[in-house]
Design a protein around this motif. Structure first.
Motif, PDB file in Angstrom:
ATOM      1  N   ILE A   1       0.844  -1.192   0.000  1.00 42.35           N
ATOM      2  CA  ILE A   1       0.000   0.000   0.000  1.00 42.35           C
ATOM      3  C   ILE A   1       0.879   1.241   0.000  1.00 42.35           C
ATOM      4  O   ILE A   1       1.880   1.311   0.720  1.00 42.35           O
ATOM      5  N   HIS A   2       0.491   2.222  -0.807  1.00 39.06           N
ATOM      6  CA  HIS A   2       1.223   3.490  -0.859  1.00 39.06           C
ATOM      7  C   HIS A   2       0.218   4.626  -1.012  1.00 39.06           C
ATOM      8  O   HIS A   2      -0.605   4.622  -1.936  1.00 39.06           O
ATOM      9  N   ASN A   3       0.288   5.561  -0.093  1.00 37.04           N
ATOM     10  CA  ASN A   3      -0.589   6.733  -0.127  1.00 37.04           C
ATOM     11  C   ASN A   3      -2.062   6.363  -0.302  1.00 37.04           C
ATOM     12  O   ASN A   3      -2.792   6.959  -1.099  1.00 37.04           O
ATOM     13  N   GLY A   4      -2.477   5.358   0.461  1.00 35.79           N
ATOM     14  CA  GLY A   4      -3.879   4.978   0.478  1.00 35.79           C
ATOM     15  C   GLY A   4      -4.328   4.086  -0.654  1.00 35.79           C
ATOM     16  O   GLY A   4      -5.503   3.717  -0.722  1.00 35.79           O
ATOM     17  N   LYS A   5      -3.422   3.714  -1.552  1.00 35.74           N
ATOM     18  CA  LYS A   5      -3.788   2.889  -2.705  1.00 35.74           C
ATOM     19  C   LYS A   5      -3.042   1.554  -2.664  1.00 35.74           C
ATOM     20  O   LYS A   5      -1.870   1.506  -2.276  1.00 35.74           O
ATOM     21  N   MET A   6      -3.723   0.492  -3.075  1.00 38.01           N
ATOM     22  CA  MET A   6      -3.085  -0.815  -3.208  1.00 38.01           C
ATOM     23  C   MET A   6      -2.338  -0.828  -4.538  1.00 38.01           C
ATOM     24  O   MET A   6      -2.958  -0.792  -5.598  1.00 38.01           O
ATOM     25  N   ILE A   7      -1.003  -0.851  -4.476  1.00 37.57           N
ATOM     26  CA  ILE A   7      -0.247  -0.748  -5.723  1.00 37.57           C
ATOM     27  C   ILE A   7       0.171  -2.097  -6.291  1.00 37.57           C
ATOM     28  O   ILE A   7       0.486  -2.198  -7.482  1.00 37.57           O
ATOM     29  N   ALA A   8       0.172  -3.146  -5.464  1.00 36.49           N
ATOM     30  CA  ALA A   8       0.540  -4.475  -5.964  1.00 36.49           C
ATOM     31  C   ALA A   8       0.248  -5.517  -4.894  1.00 36.49           C
ATOM     32  O   ALA A   8       0.194  -5.206  -3.697  1.00 36.49           O
ATOM     33  N   ASP A   9       0.079  -6.758  -5.324  1.00 40.80           N
ATOM     34  CA  ASP A   9      -0.019  -7.865  -4.375  1.00 40.80           C
ATOM     35  C   ASP A   9       0.409  -9.139  -5.084  1.00 40.80           C
ATOM     36  O   ASP A   9       0.353  -9.244  -6.308  1.00 40.80           O
ATOM     37  N   GLY A  10       0.871 -10.093  -4.296  1.00 43.65           N
ATOM     38  CA  GLY A  10       1.345 -11.359  -4.828  1.00 43.65           C
ATOM     39  C   GLY A  10       2.045 -12.141  -3.742  1.00 43.65           C
ATOM     40  O   GLY A  10       1.962 -11.810  -2.563  1.00 43.65           O
ATOM     41  N   THR A  11       2.765 -13.201  -4.128  1.00 45.54           N
ATOM     42  CA  THR A  11       3.518 -13.977  -3.147  1.00 45.54           C
ATOM     43  C   THR A  11       4.654 -13.136  -2.588  1.00 45.54           C
ATOM     44  O   THR A  11       5.050 -12.116  -3.181  1.00 45.54           O
TER      45      THR A  11
ATOM     46  N   ARG B   1       7.766 -13.853  -2.552  1.00 44.09           N
ATOM     47  CA  ARG B   1       8.895 -13.832  -3.491  1.00 44.09           C
ATOM     48  C   ARG B   1       8.622 -12.867  -4.649  1.00 44.09           C
ATOM     49  O   ARG B   1       9.511 -12.142  -5.085  1.00 44.09           O
ATOM     50  N   GLU B   2       7.398 -12.840  -5.144  1.00 47.62           N
ATOM     51  CA  GLU B   2       7.066 -11.922  -6.230  1.00 47.62           C
ATOM     52  C   GLU B   2       7.200 -10.465  -5.805  1.00 47.62           C
ATOM     53  O   GLU B   2       7.715  -9.625  -6.555  1.00 47.62           O
ATOM     54  N   MET B   3       6.751 -10.160  -4.607  1.00 49.75           N
ATOM     55  CA  MET B   3       6.721  -8.762  -4.157  1.00 49.75           C
ATOM     56  C   MET B   3       8.074  -8.276  -3.626  1.00 49.75           C
ATOM     57  O   MET B   3       8.477  -7.138  -3.882  1.00 49.75           O
ATOM     58  N   LEU B   4       8.779  -9.129  -2.892  1.00 51.02           N
ATOM     59  CA  LEU B   4       9.965  -8.675  -2.161  1.00 51.02           C
ATOM     60  C   LEU B   4      11.254  -8.752  -2.956  1.00 51.02           C
ATOM     61  O   LEU B   4      12.305  -8.328  -2.486  1.00 51.02           O
ATOM     62  N   THR B   5      11.200  -9.291  -4.177  1.00 50.77           N
ATOM     63  CA  THR B   5      12.411  -9.370  -4.993  1.00 50.77           C
ATOM     64  C   THR B   5      12.410  -8.331  -6.118  1.00 50.77           C
ATOM     65  O   THR B   5      13.197  -8.432  -7.051  1.00 50.77           O
ATOM     66  N   GLN B   6      11.540  -7.339  -6.003  1.00 49.05           N
ATOM     67  CA  GLN B   6      11.469  -6.281  -7.011  1.00 49.05           C
ATOM     68  C   GLN B   6      11.795  -4.925  -6.370  1.00 49.05           C
ATOM     69  O   GLN B   6      10.896  -4.241  -5.858  1.00 49.05           O
ATOM     70  N   PRO B   7      13.061  -4.520  -6.377  1.00 53.88           N
ATOM     71  CA  PRO B   7      13.449  -3.264  -5.723  1.00 53.88           C
ATOM     72  C   PRO B   7      12.686  -2.043  -6.211  1.00 53.88           C
ATOM     73  O   PRO B   7      12.338  -1.160  -5.403  1.00 53.88           O
ATOM     74  N   GLU B   8      12.419  -1.967  -7.511  1.00 52.23           N
ATOM     75  CA  GLU B   8      11.718  -0.792  -8.029  1.00 52.23           C
ATOM     76  C   GLU B   8      10.284  -0.729  -7.509  1.00 52.23           C
ATOM     77  O   GLU B   8       9.782   0.352  -7.169  1.00 52.23           O
ATOM     78  N   LEU B   9       9.629  -1.879  -7.434  1.00 48.94           N
ATOM     79  CA  LEU B   9       8.273  -1.922  -6.903  1.00 48.94           C
ATOM     80  C   LEU B   9       8.267  -1.543  -5.424  1.00 48.94           C
ATOM     81  O   LEU B   9       7.412  -0.761  -4.972  1.00 48.94           O
ATOM     82  N   LEU B  10       9.215  -2.077  -4.672  1.00 50.52           N
ATOM     83  CA  LEU B  10       9.302  -1.752  -3.245  1.00 50.52           C
ATOM     84  C   LEU B  10       9.592  -0.268  -3.043  1.00 50.52           C
ATOM     85  O   LEU B  10       9.030   0.374  -2.141  1.00 50.52           O
ATOM     86  N   ALA B  11      10.454   0.277  -3.880  1.00 51.04           N
ATOM     87  CA  ALA B  11      10.773   1.708  -3.782  1.00 51.04           C
ATOM     88  C   ALA B  11       9.524   2.549  -4.012  1.00 51.04           C
ATOM     89  O   ALA B  11       9.338   3.599  -3.379  1.00 51.04           O
TER      90      ALA B  11
END
Length: 278
Positions: free
Chosen positions: A215-225, A227-237
């Motif tokens: 979640i970022h600024n009140g919006k759900m920006i992504a979801d997944g396993t 491994r899918e979510m935590l191995t993407q630095p740009e998405l986490l940033a």
């Protein structure tokens, strides 16, 4: 096998009084029975606002939300939702209603009209479940931070909720206290098959989750396993987060010309990949 979501939120939006912008904007999520879910984001992004809808601590303003088929918008379901969904908050001292451990754990049972002769056994069982057996007569102020949080959890467990929500429950603890609480949460998930929703900005706490929501600024920006979510630095940033150390190490090595076979999520996986690359 039950495939229906235990919690189903669809386009939930919420604006606090006198706020200029919504705290939540059309957030959707589906949480399955027995699932371990982590909701990640920086402070103030809307994580806590979302989960406070799950047990009717906040009224539903926009969108739909059901918990085990109960409509969260119906005021008649409020107390059933709070019995179904147990919440553990950041500061355990704010949850205590008694200075004695056993009395505090018993408080919710008394409020819900549990027969008096059943209460001692349920208090003992709840404390045993969080590795605090025998602490019934201890004063709460003599406990460590981790012990206090586990007692707060015992007070929730005594009511036998199907869903446990941890709202930044480790944020005020030292490293040892954090590990105590995390071990307890994982054990409750695996041994009692509780549905667990963990709200956190500590990204390492999400590594073992079945599903991760960002979640970022009140919006759900992504979801997944995880491994899918935590191995993407740009998405986490984009969510204001930094990747786990093994993931950052993978990309640092890649930039230096050393490409591992896969991106490791844990220290153990990092060690394996480094050994293989020799």
């Amino acid at each position: 096998m039950n495939t229906q979501p235990r919690i189903l939120a669809q386009e939930v939006s919420y604006t606090y009084e006198e706020a200029e912008t919504p705290a939540l904007q059309k957030v959707s999520a589906a949480i399955a029975p027995g699932e371990f879910v982590a909701v990640l984001g920086h402070n103030g992004c809307g994580k806590s606002t979302l989960v406070k809808h799950f047990n009717a601590l906040l009224p539903l303003q926009h969108g739909t939300l059901t918990v085990d088929g109960m409509d969260a918008a119906d005021p008649a379901n409020r107390w059933a939702l709070r019995r179904k969904v147990g919440m553990v908050f950041q500061n355990p001292d704010n949850q205590f209603v008694s200075t004695i451990v056993g009395e505090d754990v018993a408080f919710g049972l008394e409020n819900y009209g549990v027969p008096e002769n059943e209460i001692p056994a349920r208090v003992s069982a709840a404390l045993a479940a969080v590795d605090m057996a025998g602490y019934e007569n201890r004063a709460t102020h003599t406990l460590s931070g981790g012990q206090k949080q586990r007692v707060a959890l015992a007070g929730v467990l005594a009511l036998s909720p199907d869903i446990l929500v941890f709202d930044e429950a480790t944020a005020m603890l030292d490293p040892d206290g954090r590990q105590e609480v995390l071990r307890t949460i994982r054990r409750l998930h695996t041994q009692q098959r509780k549905t667990v929703v963990m709200i956190t900005h500590y990204i390492e706490e999400a590594i073992g989750a079945d599903h991760v929501y960002l979640i970022h600024n009140g919006k759900m920006i992504a979801d997944g396993t995880a491994r899918e979510m935590l191995t993407q630095p740009e998405l986490l940033a984009a969510a204001g987060l930094t990747p786990p150390m093994p993931v950052q190490m993978y990309y640092d090595l890649k930039q230096a010309g050393i490409v591992l076979a896969r991106c490791p999520l844990t220290l153990e996986e990092l060690a394996e990949e480094l050994c293989r690359s020799q």
